[in-house]
Motif scaffolding. Sequence first.
Motif, PDB file in Angstrom:
ATOM      1  N   GLN A  19      42.393  30.237  36.199  1.00  0.00           N
ATOM      2  CA  GLN A  19      41.648  30.833  37.067  1.00  0.00           C
ATOM      3  C   GLN A  19      42.354  31.803  37.740  1.00  0.00           C
ATOM      4  N   LEU A  20      43.625  31.579  38.476  1.00  0.00           N
ATOM      5  CA  LEU A  20      44.433  32.370  39.183  1.00  0.00           C
ATOM      6  C   LEU A  20      44.880  33.439  38.429  1.00  0.00           C
ATOM      7  N   GLU A  21      45.283  33.233  36.953  1.00  0.00           N
ATOM      8  CA  GLU A  21      45.723  34.273  36.140  1.00  0.00           C
ATOM      9  C   GLU A  21      44.388  35.431  36.058  1.00  0.00           C
ATOM     10  N   GLN A  22      43.292  34.951  35.921  1.00  0.00           N
ATOM     11  CA  GLN A  22      42.191  35.845  35.842  1.00  0.00           C
ATOM     12  C   GLN A  22      41.890  36.779  36.860  1.00  0.00           C
ATOM     13  N   ILE A  23      41.965  36.111  38.059  1.00  0.00           N
ATOM     14  CA  ILE A  23      41.982  36.428  39.290  1.00  0.00           C
ATOM     15  C   ILE A  23      43.021  37.847  39.299  1.00  0.00           C
ATOM     16  N   VAL A  24      44.191  37.538  39.006  1.00  0.00           N
ATOM     17  CA  VAL A  24      45.401  38.253  39.241  1.00  0.00           C
ATOM     18  C   VAL A  24      45.069  39.622  38.239  1.00  0.00           C
ATOM     19  N   ALA A  25      44.559  39.467  37.011  1.00  0.00           N
ATOM     20  CA  ALA A  25      44.506  40.363  36.015  1.00  0.00           C
ATOM     21  C   ALA A  25      43.260  41.280  36.542  1.00  0.00           C
ATOM     22  N   ARG A  26      42.119  40.606  37.207  1.00  0.00           N
ATOM     23  CA  ARG A  26      41.314  41.409  37.665  1.00  0.00           C
ATOM     24  C   ARG A  26      41.545  42.265  38.871  1.00  0.00           C
ATOM     25  N   LEU A  27      42.246  42.060  39.701  1.00  0.00           N
ATOM     26  CA  LEU A  27      42.895  42.525  40.941  1.00  0.00           C
ATOM     27  C   LEU A  27      43.809  43.636  40.394  1.00  0.00           C
ATOM     28  N   GLU A  28      44.680  43.547  39.405  1.00  0.00           N
ATOM     29  CA  GLU A  28      45.603  44.503  38.872  1.00  0.00           C
ATOM     30  C   GLU A  28      44.892  45.723  38.104  1.00  0.00           C
ATOM     31  N   LYS A  29      43.714  45.709  37.573  1.00  0.00           N
ATOM     32  CA  LYS A  29      42.917  46.431  37.043  1.00  0.00           C
ATOM     33  C   LYS A  29      42.232  47.483  38.024  1.00  0.00           C
ATOM     34  N   GLY A  30      41.950  46.941  39.172  1.00  0.00           N
ATOM     35  CA  GLY A  30      41.543  47.635  40.231  1.00  0.00           C
ATOM     36  C   GLY A  30      40.094  48.217  40.075  1.00  0.00           C
ATOM     37  N   GLU A  31      39.286  47.564  39.123  1.00  0.00           N
ATOM     38  CA  GLU A  31      37.929  47.959  38.775  1.00  0.00           C
ATOM     39  C   GLU A  31      36.981  47.215  39.415  1.00  0.00           C
ATOM     40  N   VAL A  32      37.206  46.428  40.482  1.00  0.00           N
ATOM     41  CA  VAL A  32      36.090  45.856  41.422  1.00  0.00           C
ATOM     42  C   VAL A  32      36.286  46.619  42.973  1.00  0.00           C
ATOM     43  N   GLU A  36      34.814  42.645  46.713  1.00  0.00           N
ATOM     44  CA  GLU A  36      35.103  41.897  45.686  1.00  0.00           C
ATOM     45  C   GLU A  36      36.495  41.280  45.443  1.00  0.00           C
ATOM     46  N   SER A  37      37.311  42.472  45.625  1.00  0.00           N
ATOM     47  CA  SER A  37      38.795  42.172  45.650  1.00  0.00           C
ATOM     48  C   SER A  37      39.233  41.258  46.852  1.00  0.00           C
ATOM     49  N   ILE A  38      38.492  41.505  48.068  1.00  0.00           N
ATOM     50  CA  ILE A  38      38.987  40.488  49.261  1.00  0.00           C
ATOM     51  C   ILE A  38      38.698  39.174  48.695  1.00  0.00           C
ATOM     52  N   SER A  39      37.416  38.892  48.283  1.00  0.00           N
ATOM     53  CA  SER A  39      36.865  37.658  47.835  1.00  0.00           C
ATOM     54  C   SER A  39      37.837  36.944  46.541  1.00  0.00           C
ATOM     55  N   ASP A  40      38.091  37.871  45.778  1.00  0.00           N
ATOM     56  CA  ASP A  40      38.991  37.415  44.748  1.00  0.00           C
ATOM     57  C   ASP A  40      40.701  36.976  45.183  1.00  0.00           C
ATOM     58  N   PHE A  41      40.979  37.802  46.337  1.00  0.00           N
ATOM     59  CA  PHE A  41      42.150  37.543  46.948  1.00  0.00           C
ATOM     60  C   PHE A  41      42.124  36.368  47.471  1.00  0.00           C
ATOM     61  N   GLN A  42      41.283  35.871  48.374  1.00  0.00           N
ATOM     62  CA  GLN A  42      41.093  34.525  49.210  1.00  0.00           C
ATOM     63  C   GLN A  42      40.949  33.500  48.311  1.00  0.00           C
ATOM     64  N   GLN A  43      40.010  33.611  47.149  1.00  0.00           N
ATOM     65  CA  GLN A  43      40.211  32.420  46.255  1.00  0.00           C
ATOM     66  C   GLN A  43      41.450  32.370  45.570  1.00  0.00           C
ATOM     67  N   GLY A  44      42.051  33.430  45.182  1.00  0.00           N
ATOM     68  CA  GLY A  44      43.419  33.432  44.735  1.00  0.00           C
ATOM     69  C   GLY A  44      44.256  32.589  45.798  1.00  0.00           C
TER      70      GLY A  44
END
Length: 80
Positions: A19-32, A36-44
Amino acid sequence: MKLERDMQMQMSFEEAISQLEQIVARLEKGEVSLEESISDFQQGIELSRYCAARLDEAEKKISVLLQDEEGNFVEKDFEA
């Protein structure tokens, strides 16, 4: 934190890393969105803490068997 407690009861280390790898990939793409980025970062961050805690627990459980001068195996705590 509630999410961290829930993770402890339901998630393996491998699932958390995935899950952490998926979050990092999503954040690296910058398409959210920013929200959503803040939420993903907190979950990460929570997943990262969970994984670090599991690794600390595993390290405490590891012991190394060594032979003494007489050829007997002696169990010693693992030292990083």
